[in-house]
Enzyme design. Structure first.
Site, short mmCIF file in Angstrom:
data_model
loop_
_atom_site.label_atom_id
_atom_site.label_comp_id
_atom_site.label_asym_id
_atom_site.label_seq_id
_atom_site.Cartn_x
_atom_site.Cartn_y
_atom_site.Cartn_z
N SER A 17 0.88 -1.25 -0.20
CA SER A 17 -0.02 -0.01 0.09
C SER A 17 0.91 1.30 -0.08
CB SER A 17 -0.94 0.00 1.18
OG SER A 17 -1.35 1.27 1.55
N TYR A 52 -2.65 -1.51 10.27
CA TYR A 52 -2.91 -1.75 8.45
C TYR A 52 -1.50 -1.22 8.07
CZ TYR A 52 -3.98 -0.97 3.77
OH TYR A 52 -3.97 -1.08 2.49
#
Length: 253
Positions: free
Chosen positions: A142, A157
């Site tokens: 990401s 995350y």
């Protein structure tokens, strides 16, 4: 170039929706034999059916990437069916509601799926790729693995995606001279079911997502799939250990 993956076998985890679904379709469009994998049987079977309906070759194999035995069974099924594995898009992941207290259970579950899941997949995939004489792996990270300021409310995350990039670089160095390339895809905000769930965490998060890219829009899953397929293909033959940011320019802001 419909023959980009002719004769090759590709597995996509997290293949039932979003970027994984788009990538599975694109692999098949370029003539790969595709194994769609996900924890959701109904949705995964539907994607495999879609691909077959469009003239491609695909099958679904259920897998929970947080369970190493399930991952091993997935790759064993791939090899039992096709006697090879050439490309892997390790895309399965979660972005859970972490609250404001850095919840321990959420942290553990996030790392079980996003980090240990990627590690388990690579450990199962690499021996078979070595038997083939090589292969390609793309792990979904990401932009949160590149910069952390965009989502300060998601420590687990963000930490997990930094870890995915670290695993990717380590594997790339380890197997570079043995014919296996390993890269990471770092999507910006992409209109997927996961992003819809994140947006539901609150107005501040929704505003961040809406304004993440200077291009003024979220990415489409198909745009991320194009990048993943390129990294898996021979078109990126000298790209190794790279974290490819595809975010509409967000990280340069």
């Amino acid at each position: 170039m419909p023959d980009l993956f002719t004769g090759k076998v590709a597995v996509v985890t997290g293949g039932s929706a979003g970027i994984g679904r788009a990538a599975a379709h694109l692999f098949a469009k370029h003539d790969a034999r595709v194994i769609v994998s996900d924890i959701s049987e109904a949705a995964g079977e539907a994607v495999a059916d879609e691909i077959r309906g469009a003239g491609g070759e695909a099958r679904f194999v259920r897998c929970d990437v947080s369970d190493r035995a399930s991952v091993a069974a997935l790759i064993a099924a791939v090899v039992a069916t096709y006697d090879r594995l050439d490309c892997a898009f390790n895309n399965a992941g979660v972005c859970l509601d972490e609250g404001e207290d850095w919840n321990d259970d959420v942290f553990d579950r996030t790392f079980e799926i996003n980090v240990k899941g990627v590690m388990s997949c690579m450990k199962a995939q690499i021996p078979h790729m070595l038997n083939n004489g090589g292969g390609t792996i793309v792990n979904t990270a990401s932009t949160n693995g590149i910069v952390s300021s965009g989502m300060p409310s998601l420590p687990a995350y963000t930490g997990s995606k930094h870890a995915v990039i670290g695993l990717t670089k380590t594997a790339a160095l380890t197997y570079a001279r043995r014919g296996i390339r390993v890269n990471a895809l770092c999507p910006g905000v992409t209109f997927t079911p996961m992003v819809e769930q994140v947006a539901a965490l609150g107005p501040a998060v929704k505003e961040t997502l809406d304004n993440y890219s200077p291009m003024g829009r979220m990415a489409r899953p198909e745009e991320m799939a194009e990048a993943a397929i390129w990294l898996c293909s021979d078109k990126s033959s000298f790209v190794n250990g790279h974290a490819l940011v595809v975010d509409g320019g967000a990280v340069i802001q």
